[in-house]
Design a protein around this motif. Structure first.
Motif, PDB file in Angstrom:
ATOM      1  N   LEU A 156       0.820  -1.211   0.000  1.00 15.62           N
ATOM      2  CA  LEU A 156       0.000   0.000   0.000  1.00 15.62           C
ATOM      3  C   LEU A 156       0.849   1.255   0.000  1.00 15.62           C
ATOM      4  N   ILE A 157       2.138   1.124   0.201  1.00 18.04           N
ATOM      5  CA  ILE A 157       2.993   2.301   0.220  1.00 18.04           C
ATOM      6  C   ILE A 157       4.103   2.126  -0.793  1.00 18.04           C
ATOM      7  N   GLY A 158       4.482   3.199  -1.461  1.00 15.26           N
ATOM      8  CA  GLY A 158       5.526   3.147  -2.466  1.00 15.26           C
ATOM      9  C   GLY A 158       6.902   3.292  -1.851  1.00 15.26           C
ATOM     10  N   PRO A 159       7.957   2.996  -2.614  1.00 11.87           N
ATOM     11  CA  PRO A 159       9.321   3.076  -2.083  1.00 11.87           C
ATOM     12  C   PRO A 159       9.734   4.485  -1.712  1.00 11.87           C
ATOM     13  N   ASP A 160       9.097   5.488  -2.319  1.00 12.09           N
ATOM     14  CA  ASP A 160       9.449   6.871  -2.029  1.00 12.09           C
ATOM     15  C   ASP A 160       8.464   7.529  -1.059  1.00 12.09           C
ATOM     16  N   SER A 161       7.527   6.721  -0.529  1.00 13.21           N
ATOM     17  CA  SER A 161       6.500   7.278   0.337  1.00 13.21           C
ATOM     18  C   SER A 161       7.072   7.673   1.684  1.00 13.21           C
ATOM     19  N   ASP A 162       6.489   8.692   2.295  1.00 11.59           N
ATOM     20  CA  ASP A 162       6.886   9.104   3.635  1.00 11.59           C
ATOM     21  C   ASP A 162       6.235   8.216   4.696  1.00 11.59           C
ATOM     22  N   ARG A 211      -0.643   8.531  -3.370  1.00 11.74           N
ATOM     23  CA  ARG A 211      -0.578   9.817  -2.653  1.00 11.74           C
ATOM     24  C   ARG A 211      -1.357  10.917  -3.383  1.00 11.74           C
ATOM     25  N   MET A 212      -2.522  10.535  -3.885  1.00  7.13           N
ATOM     26  CA  MET A 212      -3.390  11.510  -4.547  1.00  7.13           C
ATOM     27  C   MET A 212      -4.324  12.147  -3.527  1.00  7.13           C
ATOM     28  N   THR A 213      -4.861  13.302  -3.884  1.00  4.83           N
ATOM     29  CA  THR A 213      -5.918  13.886  -3.079  1.00  4.83           C
ATOM     30  C   THR A 213      -7.209  13.129  -3.375  1.00  4.83           C
ATOM     31  N   GLU A 214      -8.220  13.348  -2.559  1.00  8.07           N
ATOM     32  CA  GLU A 214      -9.499  12.680  -2.801  1.00  8.07           C
ATOM     33  C   GLU A 214     -10.090  13.105  -4.141  1.00  8.07           C
ATOM     34  N   THR A 215      -9.880  14.357  -4.515  1.00  4.32           N
ATOM     35  CA  THR A 215     -10.377  14.838  -5.804  1.00  4.32           C
ATOM     36  C   THR A 215      -9.663  14.144  -6.954  1.00  4.32           C
ATOM     37  N   GLU A 216      -8.339  14.010  -6.845  1.00  2.90           N
ATOM     38  CA  GLU A 216      -7.565  13.342  -7.893  1.00  2.90           C
ATOM     39  C   GLU A 216      -7.921  11.862  -7.992  1.00  2.90           C
TER      40      GLU A 216
END
Length: 256
Positions: A156-162, A211-216
């Motif tokens: 659920l998280i990418g390698p570059d995710s915080d 890591r998109m916004t809800e709108t995106e």
């Protein structure tokens, strides 16, 4: 035919953003297309196929100067389009396995072919990068969700995710003060994932992994930000229910 037809102004785009605003090309792209319209057709095709022109200009030529019969020079434009499309998605698939990367690229190619056939490439003329990212994000989500193995919490998280794995679990379960052991949390998360429907998983994927916004995220799924919030709340409710059942079971097992 040795020159491009003189049509005056560049053809406007017909598509609209989710906010209802008409698509518009950057001014630099408009200027380049206007200049290209003054060139002999072979020169325009050759430079576009060689990557000497902006990708939006390449798309404009593909859409507006498609021949009535097979043409080798035109085909080089299509090949260049798919080459640029794959390069644009490289950074979005580099963390995938070779097999999953090929699956993503295959889905992207199929979708792009349908867009070409139905002349629905407006977004690529507005922003080639945006068009390519949308196709790759959607294809990536489909590949992950349809994998023969369940998506793990780490997926659920990418390698570059915080986000750390624990934070992803917290975000999914919406239990900020959970004292559950890590191994138990991982098991619970897998149980939750099994309960989620495809739309709930997609919403989680776009908001947490991409890591998109809800709108995106809503734009990717063809719904509103309100629908995304509902899907996330629904997933969180299932997670809380699963955690409560797990704790209840632990309490019962601990009784003498």
């Amino acid at each position: 035919m040795t020159e491009l037809p003189r049509e005056g102004a560049v053809k406007p785009l017909a598509g609209k953003t989710k906010e209802g605003k008409p698509y518009a090309r950057p001014l630099a792209v408009e200027a380049e297309i206007e200049a290209v319209l003054e060139w002999p057709l072979p020169k325009a095709f050759a430079l576009a196929a060689a990557g000497k022109l902006r990708p939006q200009t390449l798309v404009y030529l593909m859409r507006n100067f498609r021949p009535n019969r097979p043409d080798r020079k035109y085909d080089t434009l299509v090949v260049a389009f798919f080459s640029r499309l794959e390069r644009a998605g490289d950074r979005l698939t580099r963390d995938l396995s070779d097999l999953d990367r090929e699956r993503v690229n295959g889905l992207v190619r199929d979708k792009a072919l349908r867009l070409i056939e139905t002349d629905r490439l407006d977004i690529f003329e507005m922003s080639f990068k945006t068009g390519a990212e949308r196709l790759h994000y959607s294809a990536r989500a489909v590949v992950r969700l349809r994998s023969t193995t369940e998506v793990s919490r780490e997926d659920l998280i990418g390698p570059d995710s915080d986000l750390t794995g624990e934070e992803a679990a917290d975000a999914l379960s919406a239990v900020a003060d959970s004292s559950m052991p890590l191994a138990e949390a991982r098991t619970m998360l897998n149980q939750v994932l099994e309960m989620l429907n495809e739309k709930e998983r997609l919403a989680i994927f776009y908001v947490l992994q991409a890591r998109m916004t809800e709108t995106e995220a809503g734009a990717q799924m063809g719904c509103t930000a309100r629908n995304i919030r509902y899907l996330l709340k629904s997933a969180a409710a299932k997670a809380r229910a699963t955690e409560e059942r797990a704790r209840q079971g632990a309490r019962e097992r601990g009784k003498p």
